[in-house]
Design an enzyme around this catalytic site. Structure first.
Site, PDB file in Angstrom:
ATOM      1  CG  ASP A 163      36.586  42.038  33.310  1.00  0.00           C
ATOM      2  OD1 ASP A 163      37.326  42.187  34.302  1.00  0.00           O
ATOM      3  OD2 ASP A 163      36.565  42.834  32.351  1.00  0.00           O
ATOM      4  CG  HIS A 213      44.636  38.532  34.797  1.00  0.00           C
ATOM      5  ND1 HIS A 213      45.737  39.236  34.379  1.00  0.00           N
ATOM      6  CD2 HIS A 213      43.754  38.563  33.753  1.00  0.00           C
ATOM      7  CE1 HIS A 213      45.545  39.685  33.147  1.00  0.00           C
ATOM      8  NE2 HIS A 213      44.343  39.294  32.749  1.00  0.00           N
ATOM      9  CB  SER A 264      33.853  28.660  30.181  1.00  0.00           C
ATOM     10  OG  SER A 264      33.248  27.579  30.840  1.00  0.00           O
TER      11      SER A 264
END
Length: 285
Positions: free
Chosen positions: A91, A148, A252
């Site tokens: 995200d 992921h 980050s």
């Protein structure tokens, strides 16, 4: 003027000491009342959507880092399963994406960084991605902070690269030269059906640590470039598309790099666009 002062503060702040102290405090679990106040302030300040979290009660987390690296409810981030599709690994918001030019990766207006330096200074490692395709995604404080796999793949190498700890928000991206190849980072090289794939997890100011699912906390490290190979006698470390491979303990940036012509980014993937883990991000050639 504010931006100039902010960037200047990045240079004069003791980045390492501040970030490591923040990491220790974020892991501290012996003052639950204080932790609860900080977590609730953070949720309100950044608009964190706790309805998506597997544990929606903020007070149930033993530490701030446990809250920050929270899991999501099953099904809230469906992974596009089509073989031809590369999905977003996180995200976040797209910082930049496009093609590597020579050995330079576009960072922001007037700024770029070295692909070879990004991957630890090894020209042979970087050569596989010459003139390749890259995407840089920034994770803001409100985002889900697990990382992921964009494609199924087998881990070949992990490289820890020490460095600075500048913030990685849009202001510093526009004003700090060589930012993503300057900060502490962990480069993970995978073999996929589309060719080699580099996932670079970039540390930043206040980031307590960077960890992977197979080795735990990698950064902070020893202060020396360290490479670990996984293509010898060790058992294969395999991942399915969408499987978790790492996480930021305080957030980050991820830089994803693919070989030349291996992937075409979706036309609507443009700088500043918000993306979600698991959604279609590009098409495999």
């Amino acid at each position: 003027m504010f931006n100039k002062l902010f960037v200047l503060s990045q240079y004069i702040t003791p980045q390492l000491a501040v970030s490591r102290l923040a990491g220790r405090l974020a892991d501290y679990d012996r003052t639950p009342a204080l932790k609860n106040r900080v977590v609730r302030w953070f949720i309100g300040r950044y608009g964190v959507n706790m309805s998506e979290a597997a544990e929606s009660n903020p007070e149930a987390y033993p530490s701030f880092n446990a809250f920050f690296t929270r899991a999501l409810k099953p099904g809230v981030r469906p992974v596009d399963s089509r073989d031809s599709v590369l999905v977003s690994p996180v995200d976040g918001a797209i910082s930049q994406l496009g093609q590597v030019t020579g050995d330079r990766v576009f960072q922001a207006k007037g700024q770029s960084f070295s692909l070879t330096e990004l991957l630890g200074g090894d020209e042979q490692r970087a050569a596989e991605f010459a003139e390749g395709e890259f995407a840089t995604i920034y994770l803001s404080p409100k985002d889900y902070h697990r990382i992921h796999m964009p494609l199924a793949g087998k881990l070949r190498e992990m490289v820890y690269i020490p460095g600075k700890l500048f913030s990685v928000n849009p202001v510093t991206a526009e004003n700090v030269p060589n930012l993503f190849a300057r900060n502490e980072r962990v480069a993970c090289i995978f073999d996929t059906d589309a060719g080699p794939m580099a996932m670079v997890l970039v540390g930043a100011m206040i980031v307590g640590s960077v960890e992977t699912t197979w080795s735990g906390v990698v950064a902070p490290g020893t202060g020396l470039i360290t490479s670990t190979r996984y293509d010898g006698d060790q058992p294969d470390i395999q991942f399915e598309k969408g499987q978790e491979m790492g996480r930021f303990r305080l957030g980050s940036t991820v830089v994803l790099v693919m070989p030349k012509g291996s992937v075409t980014w979706n036309e609507d993937e443009v700088p500043e666009k918000t993306v979600r883990m698991g959604e279609a991000f590009g098409t495999i050639a």
